[in-house]
Design a protein around this motif. Structure first.
Motif, PDB file in Angstrom:
ATOM      1  N   ARG A  66       0.966  -1.254  -0.116  1.00 55.62           N
ATOM      2  CA  ARG A  66      -0.086   0.047  -0.058  1.00 55.62           C
ATOM      3  C   ARG A  66       0.874   1.273   0.009  1.00 55.62           C
ATOM      4  O   ARG A  66       0.632   2.344  -0.592  1.00 55.62           O
ATOM      5  N   GLU A  67       1.903   1.155   0.795  1.00 59.57           N
ATOM      6  CA  GLU A  67       2.778   2.577   0.699  1.00 59.57           C
ATOM      7  C   GLU A  67       3.368   2.684  -0.458  1.00 59.57           C
ATOM      8  O   GLU A  67       3.652   3.811  -1.129  1.00 59.57           O
ATOM      9  N   LYS A  69       2.542   1.700  -3.626  1.00 60.32           N
ATOM     10  CA  LYS A  69       1.474   1.940  -4.520  1.00 60.32           C
ATOM     11  C   LYS A  69       1.288   3.762  -4.659  1.00 60.32           C
ATOM     12  O   LYS A  69       1.072   4.158  -5.614  1.00 60.32           O
ATOM     13  N   GLU A  70       1.892   4.372  -3.746  1.00 59.00           N
ATOM     14  CA  GLU A  70       1.628   5.938  -3.758  1.00 59.00           C
ATOM     15  C   GLU A  70       2.752   6.469  -4.569  1.00 59.00           C
ATOM     16  O   GLU A  70       2.417   7.298  -5.259  1.00 59.00           O
ATOM     17  N   SER A  71       3.940   5.698  -4.742  1.00 53.42           N
ATOM     18  CA  SER A  71       4.775   6.057  -5.879  1.00 53.42           C
ATOM     19  C   SER A  71       5.018   5.309  -7.003  1.00 53.42           C
ATOM     20  O   SER A  71       5.825   5.778  -7.817  1.00 53.42           O
TER      21      SER A  71
END
Length: 116
Positions: A66-67, A69-71
């Protein structure tokens, strides 16, 4: 039942009849099925996570995806999370050995959550 969705739901007792009852329906079910939903996101249900190390490690992996996927695009987010698994994680060797299957499963799970 385990919940690891992004909404951060609290643990709760769910009833099958709630799925089918329509507004204004006062009928009682002849049989009631109930399940306890436990939030297994990373950092939740410490007692359960302490008792089941692979579940805690899996929750960590989901959080990292999830973290990431932000970048990154989803494929990169999954690869980066798998590659950053701590060496002492019990699930590490399994996920690396079956990384293609892990990626397919994780991509499918992420895509289902993105659909309305």
């Amino acid at each position: 039942m385990f919940y690891n969705g992004p909404k951060g739901e609290d643990d709760q007792l769910l009833k099958l009849s709630d799925t089918f009852n329509q507004e204004g329906d006062t009928g009682k079910a002849d049989i009631e099925a109930r399940v306890r939903m436990l939030n297994v996101n990373y950092g939740k249900n410490g007692g359960l996570m302490a008792a089941c190390r692979p579940l805690k490690e899996y929750a960590w992996l989901v959080e990292k995806i999830r973290e990431n996927k932000e970048s990154l695009v989803i494929e990169g987010a999954i690869d980066e999370a798998i590659n950053s698994l701590p060496v002492d994680f019990e699930i590490r060797q399994f996920l690396i050995r079956y990384s293609d299957q892990t990626r397919i499963y994780a991509e499918g799970a992420c895509m289902r959550r993105l659909q309305p």
